[in-house]
Design a protein around this motif. Structure first.
Motif, PDB file in Angstrom:
ATOM      1  N   ASP A  89       0.826  -1.210   0.000  1.00 13.89           N
ATOM      2  CA  ASP A  89       0.000   0.000   0.000  1.00 13.89           C
ATOM      3  C   ASP A  89       0.858   1.258   0.000  1.00 13.89           C
ATOM      4  O   ASP A  89       0.495   2.256  -0.630  1.00 13.89           O
ATOM      5  N   LYS A 108      -2.283  -2.305   8.309  1.00 10.80           N
ATOM      6  CA  LYS A 108      -2.837  -1.652   7.119  1.00 10.80           C
ATOM      7  C   LYS A 108      -4.043  -0.800   7.486  1.00 10.80           C
ATOM      8  O   LYS A 108      -4.164   0.354   7.036  1.00 10.80           O
ATOM      9  N   GLU A 109      -4.921  -1.355   8.309  1.00 15.36           N
ATOM     10  CA  GLU A 109      -6.111  -0.604   8.723  1.00 15.36           C
ATOM     11  C   GLU A 109      -5.710   0.636   9.517  1.00 15.36           C
ATOM     12  O   GLU A 109      -6.282   1.715   9.342  1.00 15.36           O
ATOM     13  N   GLU A 161      -9.722   2.226   1.557  1.00 15.54           N
ATOM     14  CA  GLU A 161      -8.906   1.237   0.855  1.00 15.54           C
ATOM     15  C   GLU A 161      -9.160   1.294  -0.650  1.00 15.54           C
ATOM     16  O   GLU A 161      -8.224   1.128  -1.445  1.00 15.54           O
TER      17      GLU A 161
END
Length: 323
Positions: free
Chosen positions: A138, A290-291, A301
């Motif tokens: 990401d 990631k969250e 996202e």
């Protein structure tokens, strides 16, 4: 008979799907648990000598393996910063605070109105490995779309947990690549490779000697030219790494204000727009990295990697709270 065979096949597929889902959940929980157990804490503060001279010597050997012939370490942030600026041989890719800034426009070119994500990391740190394995894909997409500025800060405080100064050699190689290969994609992939579960070495008694050839291979796999990797292990940035470490651990803005790590700096350390993202809070909330990253940036996202769609916090606002 054919109908019965179809029912059995459907049951097998359903059972296989449930097993796959359970295994994916198990892996995710194990990743989080490992990060909680192994987050590396850098000891801060000054060791008062005389009575505890032996303890001081051990601490120096663990965290300052190159300072035997150097002057006493600076203790204030201002003097540590000044000492960092005075190091003669320094990586050309770093800024004055010791960071390697990457954006879609290349090295050292900050995107206006984009949030800045700073990551402090040691190549051997298990918590750093867990973090990078969860968010590197990401980060690359966010950088390439111009949605963030990314700043890497290399540290080497875990040299004492290897038998061959792995952290210093690897951090030096990363700094050399950043300063001699203009392709930022190569550097980001090189760092991801170093933290891959199939490569990142264990620390302490589980450490297996990892020579320069093995580190070089990870750079070549990332696309770094061989001519660059061949010169990446000269140790030319060792003094700079020590000065950068001293400056980082002197900074109060990098110290945690949360839980058991309060008043200490740990790796990984993540800042967004200059504000600390508390890793212990992420662990306590059982939030995947990631969250936590996307929540802090205030971006969905589905928006990651979409050029022109910027995180709502922009380049100046504080990160969005995790709860």
């Amino acid at each position: 008979m054919a109908e019965q065979g179809n029912r059995k096949a459907q049951k097998r597929k359903a059972r296989a799907r449930r097993q796959a889902e359970q295994e994916a959940l198990r892996r995710e929980q194990a990743e989080i648990a490992a990060k909680e157990r192994k987050q590396q804490t850098i000891i801060g503060g000054i060791v008062v000598a005389v009575v505890v001279a032996l303890v001081a010597i051990i601490a120096i050997a663990t965290f300052h393996p190159f300072d035997k012939k150097e002057e006493p370490k600076p203790v204030s942030t201002s003097s540590a910063y000044e000492a960092l600026q005075k190091v003669k041989t320094k990586p050309s890719a770093v800024d004055k605070k010791g960071g390697i800034l990457i954006s879609k426009d290349g090295y050292g070119k900050k995107i206006k109105n984009a949030p800045t994500v700073d990551i402090y990391m040691d190549p051997m740190c298990p918590g750093c490995g867990s973090l990078h394995r969860q968010i590197d894909d990401d980060l690359v997409r966010l950088v390439n779309a111009g949605q963030i500025n990314l700043v890497y800060h290399l540290m080497n405080f875990l040299d004492g947990n290897s038998t061959d100064q792995y952290s210093t050699r690897t951090a030096g190689a990363v700094l050399y690549v950043a300063s001699n290969d203009p392709d930022t994609q190569h550097l980001m992939k090189f760092i991801s490779n170093l933290y891959d579960t199939d490569f990142q070495p264990e620390e302490g008694s589980d450490y297996v000697p990892t020579d320069n050839a093995k580190i070089k291979e990870q750079g070549l796999k990332a696309g770094v030219p061989e001519a660059v990797m061949d010169k990446a292990f000269g140790g030319q940035y060792n003094k700079w790494l020590e000065a950068s470490y001293d400056y980082a651990v002197s900074r109060k803005d990098l110290e945690s204000n949360y839980g058991n790590n309060k008043g200490k700096m740990s790796t990984p350390t993540v800042l967004i727009n200059g504000k600390l993202i508390e890793q212990s809070e992420i662990s306590d909330l059982h939030i995947p990295q990631k969250e936590a990253l996307l929540t802090s940036l205030d971006i969905k996202e589905s928006e990651v990697g979409k050029e022109g769609v910027m995180p709502k916090i922009g380049g100046t606002k504080a990160p969005k709270p995790l709860q």
